[in-house]
Design a protein around this motif. Structure first.
Motif, PDB file in Angstrom:
ATOM      1  N   TYR A 230      37.568  37.748  36.984  1.00  0.00           N
ATOM      2  CA  TYR A 230      36.907  37.169  38.146  1.00  0.00           C
ATOM      3  C   TYR A 230      35.809  38.112  38.619  1.00  0.00           C
ATOM      4  O   TYR A 230      35.903  39.333  38.449  1.00  0.00           O
ATOM      5  N   ASP A 231      34.781  37.535  39.242  1.00  0.00           N
ATOM      6  CA  ASP A 231      33.830  38.359  39.984  1.00  0.00           C
ATOM      7  C   ASP A 231      34.511  38.890  41.233  1.00  0.00           C
ATOM      8  O   ASP A 231      35.391  38.233  41.811  1.00  0.00           O
ATOM      9  N   TYR A 232      34.098  40.070  41.674  1.00  0.00           N
ATOM     10  CA  TYR A 232      34.678  40.653  42.879  1.00  0.00           C
ATOM     11  C   TYR A 232      34.053  40.046  44.129  1.00  0.00           C
ATOM     12  O   TYR A 232      32.858  39.744  44.178  1.00  0.00           O
ATOM     13  N   THR A 233      34.892  39.889  45.137  1.00  0.00           N
ATOM     14  CA  THR A 233      34.464  39.435  46.454  1.00  0.00           C
ATOM     15  C   THR A 233      34.513  40.628  47.400  1.00  0.00           C
ATOM     16  O   THR A 233      35.469  41.403  47.375  1.00  0.00           O
ATOM     17  N   THR A 234      33.501  40.774  48.220  1.00  0.00           N
ATOM     18  CA  THR A 234      33.460  41.830  49.227  1.00  0.00           C
ATOM     19  C   THR A 234      33.639  41.198  50.597  1.00  0.00           C
ATOM     20  O   THR A 234      32.876  40.308  50.985  1.00  0.00           O
ATOM     21  N   SER A 235      34.674  41.624  51.316  1.00  0.00           N
ATOM     22  CA  SER A 235      34.944  41.025  52.620  1.00  0.00           C
ATOM     23  C   SER A 235      35.879  41.919  53.423  1.00  0.00           C
ATOM     24  O   SER A 235      36.440  42.881  52.900  1.00  0.00           O
ATOM     25  N   LYS A 236      36.077  41.561  54.659  1.00  0.00           N
ATOM     26  CA  LYS A 236      37.150  42.150  55.452  1.00  0.00           C
ATOM     27  C   LYS A 236      38.497  41.612  54.940  1.00  0.00           C
ATOM     28  O   LYS A 236      38.567  40.523  54.369  1.00  0.00           O
ATOM     29  N   LEU A 237      39.552  42.371  55.173  1.00  0.00           N
ATOM     30  CA  LEU A 237      40.872  41.891  54.775  1.00  0.00           C
ATOM     31  C   LEU A 237      41.190  40.548  55.438  1.00  0.00           C
ATOM     32  O   LEU A 237      41.758  39.655  54.810  1.00  0.00           O
ATOM     33  N   SER A 238      40.810  40.418  56.672  1.00  0.00           N
ATOM     34  CA  SER A 238      41.118  39.195  57.420  1.00  0.00           C
ATOM     35  C   SER A 238      40.373  37.979  56.886  1.00  0.00           C
ATOM     36  O   SER A 238      40.713  36.833  57.223  1.00  0.00           O
ATOM     37  N   GLU A 239      39.372  38.201  56.046  1.00  0.00           N
ATOM     38  CA  GLU A 239      38.572  37.095  55.513  1.00  0.00           C
ATOM     39  C   GLU A 239      39.048  36.622  54.141  1.00  0.00           C
ATOM     40  O   GLU A 239      38.522  35.637  53.608  1.00  0.00           O
ATOM     41  N   ILE A 240      40.026  37.300  53.566  1.00  0.00           N
ATOM     42  CA  ILE A 240      40.463  36.962  52.210  1.00  0.00           C
ATOM     43  C   ILE A 240      40.943  35.519  52.123  1.00  0.00           C
ATOM     44  O   ILE A 240      40.567  34.770  51.212  1.00  0.00           O
ATOM     45  N   ARG A 241      41.770  35.098  53.063  1.00  0.00           N
ATOM     46  CA  ARG A 241      42.329  33.740  53.016  1.00  0.00           C
ATOM     47  C   ARG A 241      41.219  32.684  52.968  1.00  0.00           C
ATOM     48  O   ARG A 241      41.275  31.746  52.168  1.00  0.00           O
ATOM     49  N   GLY A 242      40.213  32.839  53.791  1.00  0.00           N
ATOM     50  CA  GLY A 242      39.147  31.843  53.857  1.00  0.00           C
ATOM     51  C   GLY A 242      38.224  31.847  52.654  1.00  0.00           C
ATOM     52  O   GLY A 242      37.509  30.867  52.415  1.00  0.00           O
ATOM     53  N   LEU A 243      38.229  32.932  51.874  1.00  0.00           N
ATOM     54  CA  LEU A 243      37.339  33.047  50.723  1.00  0.00           C
ATOM     55  C   LEU A 243      38.048  32.834  49.388  1.00  0.00           C
ATOM     56  O   LEU A 243      37.405  32.841  48.336  1.00  0.00           O
ATOM     57  N   MET A 244      39.352  32.639  49.419  1.00  0.00           N
ATOM     58  CA  MET A 244      40.117  32.604  48.181  1.00  0.00           C
ATOM     59  C   MET A 244      39.700  31.463  47.256  1.00  0.00           C
ATOM     60  O   MET A 244      39.576  31.649  46.039  1.00  0.00           O
ATOM     61  N   ASP A 245      39.489  30.269  47.790  1.00  0.00           N
ATOM     62  CA  ASP A 245      39.118  29.138  46.939  1.00  0.00           C
ATOM     63  C   ASP A 245      37.840  29.431  46.162  1.00  0.00           C
ATOM     64  O   ASP A 245      37.726  29.115  44.969  1.00  0.00           O
ATOM     65  N   LYS A 246      36.882  30.042  46.823  1.00  0.00           N
ATOM     66  CA  LYS A 246      35.616  30.373  46.171  1.00  0.00           C
ATOM     67  C   LYS A 246      35.790  31.500  45.162  1.00  0.00           C
ATOM     68  O   LYS A 246      35.097  31.551  44.134  1.00  0.00           O
ATOM     69  N   ALA A 247      36.734  32.396  45.415  1.00  0.00           N
ATOM     70  CA  ALA A 247      36.948  33.554  44.545  1.00  0.00           C
ATOM     71  C   ALA A 247      37.609  33.180  43.231  1.00  0.00           C
ATOM     72  O   ALA A 247      37.494  33.906  42.243  1.00  0.00           O
ATOM     73  N   ILE A 248      38.327  32.051  43.199  1.00  0.00           N
ATOM     74  CA  ILE A 248      39.034  31.633  41.992  1.00  0.00           C
ATOM     75  C   ILE A 248      38.131  30.718  41.178  1.00  0.00           C
ATOM     76  O   ILE A 248      37.919  29.556  41.514  1.00  0.00           O
ATOM     77  N   THR A 249      37.555  31.265  40.119  1.00  0.00           N
ATOM     78  CA  THR A 249      36.715  30.496  39.216  1.00  0.00           C
ATOM     79  C   THR A 249      37.498  30.195  37.944  1.00  0.00           C
ATOM     80  O   THR A 249      38.543  30.780  37.681  1.00  0.00           O
ATOM     81  N   SER A 250      36.996  29.274  37.136  1.00  0.00           N
ATOM     82  CA  SER A 250      37.756  28.777  35.995  1.00  0.00           C
ATOM     83  C   SER A 250      37.944  29.835  34.912  1.00  0.00           C
ATOM     84  O   SER A 250      37.088  30.694  34.698  1.00  0.00           O
ATOM     85  N   ASN A 251      39.084  29.766  34.223  1.00  0.00           N
ATOM     86  CA  ASN A 251      39.395  30.640  33.105  1.00  0.00           C
ATOM     87  C   ASN A 251      40.324  29.879  32.163  1.00  0.00           C
ATOM     88  O   ASN A 251      41.029  28.966  32.592  1.00  0.00           O
ATOM     89  N   VAL A 252      40.354  30.282  30.906  1.00  0.00           N
ATOM     90  CA  VAL A 252      41.166  29.544  29.935  1.00  0.00           C
ATOM     91  C   VAL A 252      42.657  29.716  30.168  1.00  0.00           C
ATOM     92  O   VAL A 252      43.458  28.911  29.718  1.00  0.00           O
ATOM     93  N   SER A 253      43.048  30.788  30.846  1.00  0.00           N
ATOM     94  CA  SER A 253      44.455  30.963  31.222  1.00  0.00           C
ATOM     95  C   SER A 253      44.477  31.630  32.583  1.00  0.00           C
ATOM     96  O   SER A 253      44.010  32.764  32.735  1.00  0.00           O
ATOM     97  N   GLN A 254      44.981  30.943  33.583  1.00  0.00           N
ATOM     98  CA  GLN A 254      45.002  31.515  34.926  1.00  0.00           C
ATOM     99  C   GLN A 254      46.142  30.907  35.727  1.00  0.00           C
ATOM    100  O   GLN A 254      46.475  29.739  35.578  1.00  0.00           O
ATOM    101  N   THR A 255      46.738  31.756  36.576  1.00  0.00           N
ATOM    102  CA  THR A 255      47.818  31.317  37.449  1.00  0.00           C
ATOM    103  C   THR A 255      47.712  32.047  38.779  1.00  0.00           C
ATOM    104  O   THR A 255      48.446  32.998  39.055  1.00  0.00           O
ATOM    105  N   PRO A 256      46.779  31.635  39.636  1.00  0.00           N
ATOM    106  CA  PRO A 256      46.730  32.237  40.976  1.00  0.00           C
ATOM    107  C   PRO A 256      47.961  31.824  41.756  1.00  0.00           C
ATOM    108  O   PRO A 256      48.533  30.753  41.522  1.00  0.00           O
ATOM    109  N   PHE A 257      48.395  32.670  42.698  1.00  0.00           N
ATOM    110  CA  PHE A 257      49.697  32.402  43.312  1.00  0.00           C
ATOM    111  C   PHE A 257      49.681  32.358  44.830  1.00  0.00           C
ATOM    112  O   PHE A 257      50.698  32.025  45.431  1.00  0.00           O
TER     113      PHE A 257
END
Length: 709
Positions: free
Chosen positions: A169-196
């Motif tokens: 994945y590309d890295y996201t730069t944010s405050k810790l409190s912003e991780i939840r709101g940015l997670m959907d954008k941070a998860i890009t497609s891959n041939v094998s992936q299991t975000p949790f």
């Protein structure tokens, strides 16, 4: 005084006395207590909170948890100080200096023993759980590890999504409190992936506090256990460990005596200190091999980039499916795009020999590539049978005559069961045909189905493959495997891993421009990465008209990556014809070493820029590399690391004034200067750019006419 304290504690083992430990330089302070039966630790750096009070322990399957009801039964303090020499690395010697606190705990009701071992270094903390052999605890299954890392604020973080199967994945730069709101954008497609999770992230996690403290969380010596992720409670800014599960949801299977991997906290007031930390290596065991003479750093080229970009193909033919041992390729017409053919590989061997490269990687040489991808196919490759147009013996002999070795490629397609089925024969095949290094790959979902790339079962396999390779004198470069955790100290034939988003993604749409300013602070905390730099033709459509991707870099920065993206295994990844168009810039790739005696950080800020200076292990030459983000910046460095009283020739490869990663990536200048330890240099770095410098002792007459910096 310390000895007296330890003696009193051993006589009164059940008193609830706080244990304190300081680093050798006394900048770090660890405090351990039992709070209402729960093991708790906290960590300060110069009286600033790094880790607030955080609890420790494990949840078990079908057994009482190891979380509470504990009492201290003994403690032991000690100091350790040694200097050791890595087989290869960023420095010729490494100091391993720490103060240690070992706390043995007894769970009152169950009478089970759990020990926590803390090692406090001058640059941070390592700790792990240990379980001695005991009657009350022999076999147990971990439901979840509950190690907490309570942050002292809403830190700035450089993170990728927690995932059981990929770090690409590309890295996201944010405050810790912003991780939840940015997670959907941070998860890009891959041939094998299991975000949790909406707040789960991976290690190594890099952070910076508001008062300028740099903090890194990771793990070391990952063996016989699942890889750790971090689950954030974003109301309290507290991370809790989250282990990768197996096919039925369990996290680890343990038998005493045993221990977990080390959990690491590296912290400093300087960003560069994070990059120079050796905690991860020092927490691993010494080298396991008596003879390491066969382990050599490698600079290589390969028949790879033309396939990644779509110019050529891995597969020999266009067939919907094949079966190994049943498909007769001699009766199949070639598709005409197969790159791994004898004549074509010879051209790469010639180029390698002409320019002093050690090896040539060839992918797509073996039968089975027609239907290898995304088919969940068990018996996918045998790692032995070449396509009809790839003559193993002829190429072996031709390469040997040129003083070059071929590098083997073992793509497993995620079928670990199949790889282990063929492993001995595959390694023996390598020995018989003069291969001493292999690039292995684990693209796709793991077989046995339901297992994950970072679970205990796969983790055990990766190390099994490295140790088995060692029996045959083979060095390993593992792609798509679990991220490194310093095991290369113990098994130095593990030259490198991928385990992150590398250069190949530049042909799949591109990496963020700041990517290479983050990776050394995150992925590379655990060990070297085979990033495959050296791309000179950044417009992918020039190789494949159907691929409109663009490599987000300048040529000058591609040179810098050979210094900033450390690896003892460095590839010149582009096509030979592109290097022939820029032989003056290619000279730096030819000269830059892959093994170092000294490493310095001249400038660093995660996500913005990094400037390294490294000294060649086999000469007095120095090399400097600077990677820059998407902003135009000025780099100012001093040459005070050079030996006083000596003059050197510094060849500077830098971006031209009008260079830009997007609009003018090939614009560069090469200027030679006369330098010494008093010299200084200021360089303008364009967006996506950087610079590289070779600094060599001046030969007689070489300095004449050169400007002195």
């Amino acid at each position: 005084m310390k000895r007296t304290f330890t003696l009193i504690l051993s006589l009164l083992p059940f008193l609830m006395i706080a244990q304190e430990l300081k680093s050798p330089n006394e900048n770090f302070k660890l405090k351990f207590t039992i709070e209402e039966g729960k093991p708790t630790y906290q960590l300060n750096l110069k009286n600033k909170e790094i880790i607030k009070p955080s609890t420790l322990g494990l949840e078990l399957v079908d057994a009482e948890d190891l979380l509470g009801d504990f009492e201290i039964i003994s403690t032991k303090n000690s100091t350790f100080d040694e200097t050791w020499k890595p087989v290869w690395g960023e420095t010729a010697t490494i100091r391993n200096h720490y103060n240690e606190l070992v706390v043995s705990l007894k769970q009152r009701q169950t009478e089970r023993i759990m020990t926590i071992r803390f090692r406090l270094f001058n640059d941070g903390l390592g700790f792990r759980y240990e379980f001695p052999q005991q009657e009350k605890l022999s076999y147990f299954t971990v439901k979840e590890e509950k190690t907490q890392f309570a942050m002292a604020g809403d830190h700035k973080a450089w993170w990728i999504a927690g995932d059981y199967d990929t770090q690409e994945y590309d890295y996201t730069t944010s405050k810790l409190s912003e991780i939840r709101g940015l997670m959907d954008k941070a998860i890009t497609s891959n041939v094998s992936q299991t975000p949790f999770s909406e707040t789960g992230v991976q290690t190594a996690l890099m952070m910076k506090s508001e008062d300028g403290i740099y903090i890194n969380l990771h793990e070391a010596a990952l063996t016989e256990y699942s890889a750790m992720h971090l689950e954030l409670d974003d109301e309290n800014m507290t991370f809790t460990s989250h282990l990768t599960p197996d096919a039925i949801g369990n996290k680890a299977y343990m038998q005493t005596p045993t221990q977990t991997p080390w959990r690491t906290v590296i912290a400093s007031e300087k960003a560069g200190d994070i990059l120079l930390s050796n905690i991860t290596l020092n927490l691993n065991e010494p080298v396991a091999y008596e003879d390491v003479s066969w382990i050599k750093p490698v600079k290589y080229i390969g028949v790879w980039w033309e396939m990644i970009t779509g110019k050529s193909s891995w597969a020999y033919a266009d067939l919907p499916s094949v079966k190994l041992g049943e498909t007769d390729y001699t009766k199949v017409e070639s598709n005409g795009r197969h790159a791994a053919n004898t004549d074509h590989v010879k051209k790469y061997i010639d180029f390698a020999a002409e320019h002093g490269f050690d090896q040539v990687l060839v992918e797509g040489w073996n039968e089975g590539w027609e239907d290898w991808f995304d088919k969940s196919k068990d018996y996918v490759f045998d790692f032995l049978t070449p396509y009809p147009d790839f003559d193993v013996e002829e190429l072996r002999d031709y390469a040997k005559s040129k003083g070059v070795k071929l590098m083997m490629h073992h793509e497993t397609s995620g079928s670990i069961r199949n790889y282990e089925r063929h492993m001995d024969a595959a390694y023996q095949f390598m020995v018989d045909n003069n291969y001493n290094a292999v690039k292995s790959g684990y693209v796709g979902d793991i077989i046995p189905r339901g297992e994950h790339h970072y679970g205990q079962w796969a983790v055990n396999h990766y190390l099994y493959a490295v140790k088995k390779a060692g029996e045959y004198g083979v060095m390993v470069n593992a792609h798509e495997a679990v991220r490194p955790t310093g095991l290369r100290r113990t098994y130095p034939n593990l030259l490198a891993n991928e385990s992150a988003r590398g250069t190949e993604y530049e042909a799949f749409g591109g990496n963020n421009v700041d990517h290479t300013t983050i990776l050394p602070f995150t992925r590379q905390i655990g060990g070297p990465m085979d990033y495959t730099p050296g791309i000179f033709e950044t417009d992918i459509s020039k190789l494949n008209p159907n691929n409109g991707s663009r490599v987000r870099t300048t040529i000058a920065r591609q040179l810098a990556l050979y210094v900033t993206m450390y690896s003892p295994l460095q590839m010149a990844a582009d096509l030979p014809e592109h290097y022939n168009q820029h032989l003056d810039a290619f000279q730096f790739i030819k000269e830059v070493p892959v093994d170092w005696s000294e490493t310095l950080i001249l400038e660093a800020e995660p996500g913005d820029f990094i400037t390294y200076a490294r000294k060649d292990k086999n000469s007095e030459n120095w090399f400097v590399g600077r990677t820059n983000d998407e902003e135009k910046r000025t780099s100012n460095i001093k040459f005070d690391f050079l030996e006083k009283g000596k003059d050197y020739v510094a060849t500077v490869y830098k971006d031209a004034k009008d260079a830009h990663w997007e609009t003018n990536p090939k614009a560069y200048e090469i200027i030679k200067y006369k330098v010494n330890s008093k010299s200084k240099l200021s360089v303008d770095c364009v967006p996506g750019g950087g610079y590289a410098i070779s600094i060599m002792e001046a030969e007689k007459g070489e300095l004449k006419g050169l400007e002195r910096l």
